[in-house]
Design a protein around this motif. Structure first.
Motif, PDB file in Angstrom:
ATOM      1  N   GLU A 140       0.840  -1.198   0.000  1.00  0.00           N
ATOM      2  CA  GLU A 140       0.000   0.000   0.000  1.00  0.00           C
ATOM      3  C   GLU A 140       0.882   1.257   0.000  1.00  0.00           C
ATOM      4  O   GLU A 140       0.672   2.185   0.784  1.00  0.00           O
ATOM      5  CB  GLU A 140      -0.929   0.010   1.223  1.00  0.00           C
ATOM      6  N   ALA A 141       1.859   1.269  -0.913  1.00  0.00           N
ATOM      7  CA  ALA A 141       2.802   2.388  -0.994  1.00  0.00           C
ATOM      8  C   ALA A 141       2.277   3.444  -1.966  1.00  0.00           C
ATOM      9  O   ALA A 141       1.859   3.117  -3.078  1.00  0.00           O
ATOM     10  CB  ALA A 141       4.174   1.890  -1.447  1.00  0.00           C
ATOM     11  N   TYR A 142       2.303   4.703  -1.550  1.00  0.00           N
ATOM     12  CA  TYR A 142       1.780   5.789  -2.371  1.00  0.00           C
ATOM     13  C   TYR A 142       2.915   6.692  -2.852  1.00  0.00           C
ATOM     14  O   TYR A 142       3.898   6.920  -2.129  1.00  0.00           O
ATOM     15  CB  TYR A 142       0.796   6.644  -1.577  1.00  0.00           C
ATOM     16  N   LEU A 147       7.726   3.687 -11.037  1.00  0.00           N
ATOM     17  CA  LEU A 147       9.172   3.855 -10.986  1.00  0.00           C
ATOM     18  C   LEU A 147       9.550   5.014 -10.066  1.00  0.00           C
ATOM     19  O   LEU A 147      10.451   4.904  -9.226  1.00  0.00           O
ATOM     20  CB  LEU A 147       9.688   4.095 -12.406  1.00  0.00           C
ATOM     21  N   LYS A 148       8.841   6.140 -10.179  1.00  0.00           N
ATOM     22  CA  LYS A 148       9.140   7.307  -9.342  1.00  0.00           C
ATOM     23  C   LYS A 148       8.791   7.040  -7.882  1.00  0.00           C
ATOM     24  O   LYS A 148       9.449   7.582  -6.980  1.00  0.00           O
ATOM     25  CB  LYS A 148       8.375   8.521  -9.855  1.00  0.00           C
ATOM     26  N   THR A 149       7.768   6.232  -7.649  1.00  0.00           N
ATOM     27  CA  THR A 149       7.408   5.889  -6.267  1.00  0.00           C
ATOM     28  C   THR A 149       8.565   5.179  -5.577  1.00  0.00           C
ATOM     29  O   THR A 149       8.948   5.520  -4.449  1.00  0.00           O
ATOM     30  CB  THR A 149       6.161   4.988  -6.241  1.00  0.00           C
ATOM     31  N   VAL A 150       9.152   4.202  -6.268  1.00  0.00           N
ATOM     32  CA  VAL A 150      10.286   3.457  -5.701  1.00  0.00           C
ATOM     33  C   VAL A 150      11.461   4.393  -5.444  1.00  0.00           C
ATOM     34  O   VAL A 150      12.074   4.382  -4.363  1.00  0.00           O
ATOM     35  CB  VAL A 150      10.698   2.304  -6.640  1.00  0.00           C
ATOM     36  N   PRO A 172      -2.594   2.576  -4.641  1.00  0.00           N
ATOM     37  CA  PRO A 172      -1.269   2.342  -4.070  1.00  0.00           C
ATOM     38  C   PRO A 172      -0.511   1.245  -4.804  1.00  0.00           C
ATOM     39  O   PRO A 172      -1.092   0.451  -5.544  1.00  0.00           O
ATOM     40  CB  PRO A 172      -1.588   1.918  -2.632  1.00  0.00           C
ATOM     41  N   LEU A 173       0.790   1.212  -4.567  1.00  0.00           N
ATOM     42  CA  LEU A 173       1.669   0.216  -5.179  1.00  0.00           C
ATOM     43  C   LEU A 173       1.872  -0.949  -4.225  1.00  0.00           C
ATOM     44  O   LEU A 173       2.112  -0.761  -3.038  1.00  0.00           O
ATOM     45  CB  LEU A 173       3.021   0.863  -5.497  1.00  0.00           C
TER      46      LEU A 173
END
Length: 812
Positions: A308-310, A353-356, A327-328
């Motif tokens: 649940e990564a934003y 990609l930018k989230t990571v 979310p990712l």
């Protein structure tokens, strides 16, 4: 952390994160420090910093307001202190005074919170702090930050003279002005100031009628401002006193500045601590806005788990514009450390990609992350970036050349402790050649054991990820029915570009779409068909799994709720029984005391019948719970003396010998453990018995008795019977009304209300404070936040009274 792309912050959006964080800061020095934050690799520092931010976030969410109102910049103050002989003016001294009190208030705030915020306490308490400077400045400044009359005896004397001189001067000017008004020489009734001297306004044509010195003229020329002759000497005296006052103030400021200058090293050290605290607070405020948490961190671990990564910038935008963000969810480890993401354009590949990349930058800069607590991260030594989203007027060749340079740099410098992000890998030149070169670079990246995210449309890169260890395919999902992306990432399968579907969506003619399909070739069409079917089945499986998880979660909630109810009932039962026992014991003690006193009075005064009736009624009135009215039969006693053998020893039991034998039988002489009263055991029923003492019969449990030797005197047979068991528990209120009461009185009542509710085993209480200005509501809630047994505070529902009530939910 080494960054190999000069525009890493701008490409990933970290510069905007820093700007957002700086918006929570008022101190210019801290603001500049915030904008300059850079990712670090020091494990010890990062671990401590992240925990400090997490502690501050907990404080913001669950504790009293933090005393952070004095985070001012000390830049100008330090500059003055650095110059020997210079001094702090009144404004700077007042600022410094507030800054010192801010440090004192912060240290005081943390004084009793060591266990809750150990790292923050360690930070703010790392240097010794003296109250003396605050006390010294208190003697000089008044409550408004001005130099106090009592700052020195000389200043006090000067200001007294100034006041007296000012009154004399104004009196003289008022006299001249009244005359000028009477003679129609002036129309203005107010004395004014020109060139630091008190003057009166006079019509220009009448100025010769008022002797004195002309200081100024109005813009229209109709009014002149004259210092009358009568006021010249008084104005001179005033001016002289003002100069003396100024000189004395400068002397006082120089003296206090010299005292402050001695502590300059400690001041600079505290200045650094306060800037750190301000930065931590700003990070915590950003975390509060993003609902961020501290994930699990294994500095040199092999896993990355995004649950649940934003993407923080997208999340901030959604809060402003009120839309949902997907979310990712992604996991990486040694066997799948490079993720090759494919799928439709505008489907979310670049955002993933930018989230990571951005989350890694934030983590290694001491920021909490908008991820689920089950997420897992590690630290990297370097970050490589190639995001080809810039528009360039150069040729494709020059653009591709710059990208080749970036990939070569990655290949030359990456290691197992590197993270890289490459968008549209291989693009910028002929697809076949570009795909082949990209695949060759990818082989090298795999050998270097680096972690990375790659987005691409190239089939050969998808094929490579499918068969090589260390890489894994992932696809951005697409809604075939709605013909729009879902922005959800699906691990383990390559994605389709959905070019034909998108062409239909934007209105491309069917003839062109059909011709394009034919030109693509049957093999590629078959692959597209297989991928499409695979995506459909995977989507159905995920939907089924999601529904199953929802049901499982609901079942788990019901089980937990049932367990809570059982615990609550058990706890309530125990509390009620314990409270009943305590009250029963107290009632027994009170009853025994009353009975003994009544018996003693009857025996001592040899009461008449009427007096005996009065005593019996008093006994019945004072012990309603213990009385059995049908057995309350106190015998009449005459003034005649009792027979010797009918009289027992005094109820104090002097000389009574207690036996160790616990085998009770009817006729035994016994003593009540809780008092000095004793008598004869008349009857036994199970674990209870009836004891007769001085004409009273008492129903009592056998374990509350001691067996004693038989007294020489016999016991009277007339009796009064009462029972000492089954005492009802005191009931507690569910609601408390404190409307209109002073805060101190209201909080005392709330404390008592809470104690009674807890003893009664209640779990939900209501306090009525009304809406009003909200001051009483805030005082009550701030007070209640300090109680560990309170789970939650909230407004009542609209039907129950809304914000006029506070609902208190207690834990077990």
């Amino acid at each position: 952390m080494k960054l190999y792309h000069p525009q890493t912050y701008e490409k990933l959006g970290f510069d905007l994160i820093l700007s957002e964080t700086a918006s929570f800061i008022s101190n210019e020095e801290a603001k500049e420090r915030c904008i300059a934050i850079a990712p670090d690799t020091n494990v010890e520092y990062l671990t401590a910093e992240l925990k400090r931010v997490a502690e501050f976030l907990e404080m913001l969410n669950f504790d009293d307001p933090f005393p952070g109102g004095h985070f001012i910049s000390l830049k100008k103050i330090i500059e003055r202190l650095d110059i020997e002989g210079d001094w702090l003016n009144t404004r700077l001294l007042d600022q410094f005074h507030k800054w010192l009190k801010g440090i004192r208030d912060i240290r005081k705030y943390f004084k009793n919170r060591t266990e809750r915020y150990p790292l923050l306490v360690e930070l703010v308490s790392s240097l010794p702090f003296s109250q003396q400077l605050i006390n010294d400045i208190d003697k000089i400044l008044d409550q408004y930050g001005n130099i106090s009359d009592n700052a020195s005896p000389e200043l006090q004397s000067i200001r007294k003279k100034l006041g007296k001189s000012s009154n004399q001067l104004r009196s003289a000017l008022q006299k001249v002005l009244r005359k000028a008004i009477e003679q129609n020489w002036s129309q203005d009734k107010e004395i004014t100031i020109r060139n630091d001297r008190l003057v009166i306004p006079v019509k220009a044509e009448s100025r010769r009628h008022v002797p004195g010195f002309v200081h100024d003229m109005s813009q229209s020329g109709n009014t002149v401002y004259i210092e009358p002759t009568e006021a010249l000497s008084l104005n001179n005296e005033m001016r002289e006193l003002q100069i003396r006052e100024h000189n004395e103030i400068v002397r006082i400021l120089q003296a206090i500045t010299n005292k402050v200058r001695i502590h300059l090293p400690e001041i600079e050290a505290f200045r650094e601590i306060m800037i750190q605290v301000e930065l931590i607070r700003a990070k915590a405020k950003l975390a509060q806005k993003l609902k961020a948490t501290l994930p699990t961190i294994i500095p040199d671990g092999e896993r990355l788990v995004y649950r649940e990564a934003y993407y923080p910038l997208l999340l901030l935008k959604s809060l402003r514009e009120k839309f949902q963000v997907v979310p990712l969810n992604l996991s990486m480890d040694r066997k799948k450390r490079i993720v090759v993401i494919s799928g439709p354009n505008a489907g979310g590949k670049s955002v993933t990609l930018k989230t990571v990349g951005l989350l890694q930058l934030m983590l290694q800069s001491g920021f909490l992350l908008p991820v689920d607590e089950g997420s897992e991260f590690r630290f990297f030594d370097s970050l490589f970036l190639d995001i080809g989203d810039e528009q360039s007027i150069d040729s494709d060749l020059s653009t591709y050349t710059s990208r080749l340079t970036a990939w070569r740099q990655m290949g030359d410098n990456m290691s197992k402790n590197s993270l890289f992000c490459v968008d549209e890998f291989g693009s910028g030149t002929d697809p076949k050649m570009g795909g082949a070169i990209a695949e060759s670079f990818l082989e090298r990246f795999v050998r270097q054991m680096a972690y990375g995210i790659i987005t691409t449309h190239y089939g050969n890169l998808k094929d490579f990820a499918e068969v090589n260890s260390g890489t894994i395919n992932a696809a951005m999902q697409f809604d075939n029915k709605e013909l729009k992306p879902t922005y959800m990432l699906m691990e383990g399968v390559p994605g389709r570009s959905y070019a034909f579907e998108m062409a239909k969506r934007v209105g491309v003619h069917n003839t062109i779409v059909r011709r394009a399909r034919k030109k693509m070739g049957t093999d590629e069409i078959d692959v597209e068909r297989v991928l499409k079917e695979l995506e459909k089945k995977n989507s159905e499986l995920k939907s089924s799994l999601s529904e199953s998880k929802k049901k499982e979660h609901r079942l788990q909630q019901l089980v937990e709720k049932n367990e809570r109810v059982e615990k609550e009932l058990s706890s309530n039962k125990k509390q009620i029984i314990n409270e009943a026992k305590r009250e029963a014991q107290q009632l027994i003690k009170d009853a025994n005391r009353k009975i003994e006193n009544t018996i003693r009075e009857i025996r001592e005064i040899q009461a008449e019948k009427e007096r005996t009736k009065e005593l019996r009624q008093e006994l019945r009135a004072e012990m309603p719970e213990l009385s059995e009215a049908e057995n309350l039969n106190l015998p009449p006693i005459t003034n005649k003396k009792k027979k010797k053998n009918g009289k027992r020893p005094a109820s104090q039991g002097n000389g009574i010998k207690v036996l160790t034998d616990r085998n009770f039988k009817e006729g035994n002489w016994v003593k009540l453990k809780a008092s000095q009263s004793y008598g004869q055991l008349i009857s036994i029923q199970g674990k209870k018995g009836v004891v007769e003492t001085d004409g009273l019969r008492i129903n009592v449990k056998l374990d509350q008795l001691d067996k004693i030797e038989t007294p020489k005197q016999k016991k009277s047979t007339n009796s009064l019977t009462y029972t000492v068991e089954n005492v009802p528990a005191k009931s507690a209120k569910l609601e408390l009304d404190i409307m209109g009461k002073r805060v101190e009185e209201a909080l005392n009542e709330v404390d008592k209300f809470l104690d009674e509710g807890r003893l009664a085993g209640l779990r939900r209480l209501r306090v009525l404070h009304g809406k009003g200005t909200g001051a009483l509501r805030e005082a009550v809630r701030n007070h209640l936040r300090g109680f560990p047994f309170i789970d939650r505070l909230s407004d009542a529902s609209v039907e129950e009274g809304g914000a006029g009530w506070t609902i208190i939910e207690l834990n077990e």
